[in-house]
Design a protein around this motif. Structure first.
Motif, mmCIF file in Angstrom:
data_model
loop_
_atom_site.group_PDB
_atom_site.id
_atom_site.type_symbol
_atom_site.label_atom_id
_atom_site.label_comp_id
_atom_site.label_asym_id
_atom_site.label_seq_id
_atom_site.Cartn_x
_atom_site.Cartn_y
_atom_site.Cartn_z
ATOM 1 N N SER A 71 0.848 -1.185 0.000
ATOM 2 C CA SER A 71 0.000 0.000 0.000
ATOM 3 C C SER A 71 0.890 1.244 0.000
ATOM 4 O O SER A 71 2.023 1.201 0.473
ATOM 5 C CB SER A 71 -0.935 0.003 1.206
ATOM 6 O OG SER A 71 -0.191 0.079 2.389
ATOM 7 N N PRO A 72 0.402 2.364 -0.535
ATOM 8 C CA PRO A 72 1.247 3.547 -0.660
ATOM 9 C C PRO A 72 1.906 4.012 0.632
ATOM 10 O O PRO A 72 3.034 4.473 0.618
ATOM 11 C CB PRO A 72 0.292 4.604 -1.191
ATOM 12 C CG PRO A 72 -0.730 3.827 -1.940
ATOM 13 C CD PRO A 72 -0.888 2.543 -1.176
ATOM 14 N N PHE A 73 1.237 3.891 1.759
ATOM 15 C CA PHE A 73 1.844 4.303 3.019
ATOM 16 C C PHE A 73 2.072 3.113 3.945
ATOM 17 O O PHE A 73 2.239 3.264 5.135
ATOM 18 C CB PHE A 73 0.981 5.364 3.712
ATOM 19 C CG PHE A 73 0.939 6.653 2.937
ATOM 20 C CD1 PHE A 73 2.078 7.412 2.775
ATOM 21 C CD2 PHE A 73 -0.233 7.082 2.351
ATOM 22 C CE1 PHE A 73 2.055 8.584 2.050
ATOM 23 C CE2 PHE A 73 -0.267 8.262 1.625
ATOM 24 C CZ PHE A 73 0.879 9.008 1.472
ATOM 25 N N GLY A 74 2.072 1.903 3.363
ATOM 26 C CA GLY A 74 2.213 0.686 4.151
ATOM 27 C C GLY A 74 3.573 0.520 4.786
ATOM 28 O O GLY A 74 3.693 0.096 5.912
ATOM 29 N N ARG A 75 4.619 0.837 4.070
ATOM 30 C CA ARG A 75 5.978 0.691 4.581
ATOM 31 C C ARG A 75 6.813 1.902 4.220
ATOM 32 O O ARG A 75 7.947 1.776 3.788
ATOM 33 C CB ARG A 75 6.634 -0.561 3.998
ATOM 34 C CG ARG A 75 6.088 -1.836 4.517
ATOM 35 C CD ARG A 75 6.643 -2.071 5.895
ATOM 36 N NE ARG A 75 6.227 -3.379 6.357
ATOM 37 C CZ ARG A 75 6.083 -3.676 7.612
ATOM 38 N NH1 ARG A 75 6.324 -2.797 8.533
ATOM 39 N NH2 ARG A 75 5.715 -4.866 7.960
ATOM 40 N N PHE A 80 5.363 3.049 -0.884
ATOM 41 C CA PHE A 80 4.923 4.073 -1.831
ATOM 42 C C PHE A 80 5.489 3.789 -3.227
ATOM 43 O O PHE A 80 4.771 3.839 -4.221
ATOM 44 C CB PHE A 80 5.361 5.445 -1.331
ATOM 45 C CG PHE A 80 5.013 6.557 -2.271
ATOM 46 C CD1 PHE A 80 3.719 7.009 -2.382
ATOM 47 C CD2 PHE A 80 5.994 7.143 -3.061
ATOM 48 C CE1 PHE A 80 3.386 8.030 -3.251
ATOM 49 C CE2 PHE A 80 5.681 8.157 -3.932
ATOM 50 C CZ PHE A 80 4.377 8.596 -4.032
ATOM 51 N N ILE A 81 6.780 3.468 -3.301
ATOM 52 C CA ILE A 81 7.410 3.182 -4.592
ATOM 53 C C ILE A 81 6.818 1.918 -5.214
ATOM 54 O O ILE A 81 6.532 1.879 -6.416
ATOM 55 C CB ILE A 81 8.944 3.060 -4.436
ATOM 56 C CG1 ILE A 81 9.525 4.433 -4.109
ATOM 57 C CG2 ILE A 81 9.584 2.474 -5.683
ATOM 58 C CD1 ILE A 81 10.980 4.413 -3.702
ATOM 59 N N ILE A 82 6.597 0.893 -4.396
ATOM 60 C CA ILE A 82 6.004 -0.341 -4.913
ATOM 61 C C ILE A 82 4.595 -0.076 -5.443
ATOM 62 O O ILE A 82 4.215 -0.586 -6.496
ATOM 63 C CB ILE A 82 5.995 -1.441 -3.834
ATOM 64 C CG1 ILE A 82 7.425 -1.905 -3.578
ATOM 65 C CG2 ILE A 82 5.120 -2.619 -4.260
ATOM 66 C CD1 ILE A 82 7.572 -2.847 -2.416
ATOM 67 N N ALA A 83 3.814 0.736 -4.733
ATOM 68 C CA ALA A 83 2.459 1.067 -5.189
ATOM 69 C C ALA A 83 2.506 1.798 -6.531
ATOM 70 O O ALA A 83 1.716 1.501 -7.435
ATOM 71 C CB ALA A 83 1.739 1.918 -4.145
ATOM 72 N N ALA A 84 3.438 2.730 -6.693
ATOM 73 C CA ALA A 84 3.572 3.454 -7.957
ATOM 74 C C ALA A 84 3.975 2.502 -9.086
ATOM 75 O O ALA A 84 3.442 2.579 -10.195
ATOM 76 C CB ALA A 84 4.589 4.581 -7.811
ATOM 77 N N ILE A 105 3.138 7.936 -9.907
ATOM 78 C CA ILE A 105 3.620 8.458 -8.619
ATOM 79 C C ILE A 105 2.534 9.279 -7.935
ATOM 80 O O ILE A 105 2.244 9.081 -6.749
ATOM 81 C CB ILE A 105 4.903 9.289 -8.832
ATOM 82 C CG1 ILE A 105 6.045 8.367 -9.277
ATOM 83 C CG2 ILE A 105 5.273 10.055 -7.571
ATOM 84 C CD1 ILE A 105 7.262 9.095 -9.785
ATOM 85 N N ILE A 106 1.918 10.188 -8.683
ATOM 86 C CA ILE A 106 0.840 11.014 -8.108
ATOM 87 C C ILE A 106 -0.365 10.135 -7.767
ATOM 88 O O ILE A 106 -1.010 10.331 -6.731
ATOM 89 C CB ILE A 106 0.442 12.160 -9.059
ATOM 90 C CG1 ILE A 106 1.645 13.064 -9.325
ATOM 91 C CG2 ILE A 106 -0.725 12.963 -8.513
ATOM 92 C CD1 ILE A 106 2.241 13.692 -8.086
ATOM 93 N N GLY A 107 -0.674 9.150 -8.614
ATOM 94 C CA GLY A 107 -1.777 8.226 -8.339
ATOM 95 C C GLY A 107 -1.561 7.456 -7.050
ATOM 96 O O GLY A 107 -2.485 7.268 -6.265
ATOM 97 N N ALA A 108 -0.329 6.992 -6.820
ATOM 98 C CA ALA A 108 -0.018 6.288 -5.571
ATOM 99 C C ALA A 108 -0.200 7.222 -4.375
ATOM 100 O O ALA A 108 -0.696 6.803 -3.325
ATOM 101 C CB ALA A 108 1.403 5.742 -5.604
ATOM 102 N N LEU A 109 0.175 8.482 -4.537
ATOM 103 C CA LEU A 109 -0.013 9.465 -3.467
ATOM 104 C C LEU A 109 -1.501 9.686 -3.187
ATOM 105 O O LEU A 109 -1.932 9.659 -2.028
ATOM 106 C CB LEU A 109 0.663 10.787 -3.836
ATOM 107 C CG LEU A 109 0.555 11.899 -2.811
ATOM 108 C CD1 LEU A 109 1.304 11.525 -1.540
ATOM 109 C CD2 LEU A 109 1.108 13.189 -3.391
ATOM 110 N N VAL A 110 -2.299 9.861 -4.243
ATOM 111 C CA VAL A 110 -3.748 10.064 -4.082
ATOM 112 C C VAL A 110 -4.384 8.834 -3.439
ATOM 113 O O VAL A 110 -5.190 8.960 -2.501
ATOM 114 C CB VAL A 110 -4.410 10.376 -5.442
ATOM 115 C CG1 VAL A 110 -5.926 10.345 -5.340
ATOM 116 C CG2 VAL A 110 -3.946 11.731 -5.963
ATOM 117 N N ILE A 111 -4.020 7.637 -3.899
ATOM 118 C CA ILE A 111 -4.571 6.412 -3.320
ATOM 119 C C ILE A 111 -4.176 6.293 -1.856
ATOM 120 O O ILE A 111 -4.981 5.916 -1.007
ATOM 121 C CB ILE A 111 -4.126 5.179 -4.134
ATOM 122 C CG1 ILE A 111 -4.828 5.188 -5.490
ATOM 123 C CG2 ILE A 111 -4.419 3.887 -3.380
ATOM 124 C CD1 ILE A 111 -4.305 4.170 -6.474
ATOM 125 N N GLY A 112 -2.940 6.649 -1.534
ATOM 126 C CA GLY A 112 -2.490 6.610 -0.137
ATOM 127 C C GLY A 112 -3.268 7.565 0.748
ATOM 128 O O GLY A 112 -3.633 7.226 1.876
#
Length: 123
Positions: A71-75, A80-84, A105-112
């Motif tokens: 998950s984007p803020f999981g670890r 975050f990098i893995i989610a992106a 990258i922005i999508g992972a941030l929004v999802i997080g």
């Protein structure tokens, strides 16, 4: 089923209803992220559903194989990098999905961010 009927079932195992709700929430989160993120586009309802399915499967595989919360803020930064990367790679499987590297990258941030607001694990 109660614990008495099925002693092998643990309290941590989610029911089908919970899995379906989690999947629907994931699809909504991905649709919102695609809508508000430049460089991240998914066409149509079935495209969103297929993208949610692919992203969920890839996340599951990453978590099982590498023992990392994808998950984007999981670890922190690793999650975050893995989610992106998962979002970016998913475009090669989902024909209705196009994502730039910046969009992933922005999508992972929004999802997080949405993950932090909505209780429970969404993606």
């Amino acid at each position: 089923m109660s614990e008495e009927r099925n002693p092998n079932r643990t309290q941590d195992s989610p029911s089908w209803g919970k899995l379906i709700i989690r999947f629907v929430i994931s699809a909504i989160v991905i649709a919102v992220a695609a809508f508000v993120t430049p460089g991240f586009r998914i066409e149509g309802l079935w495209g969103v559903v297929f993208a949610a399915l692919v992203i969920s499967i890839v996340n599951y595989l990453v978590e099982r194989v590498f023992k990392i919360d994808a998950s984007p803020f999981g670890r922190g930064i690793v999650g975050f990098i893995i989610a992106a990367v998962v979002i970016y790679i998913s475009q090669f499987v989902v024909p209705a999905m196009t994502v730039t590297l910046f969009g992933a990258i922005i999508g992972a941030l929004v999802i997080g961010i949405i993950d932090m607001i909505i209780p429970g694990k969404t993606i």
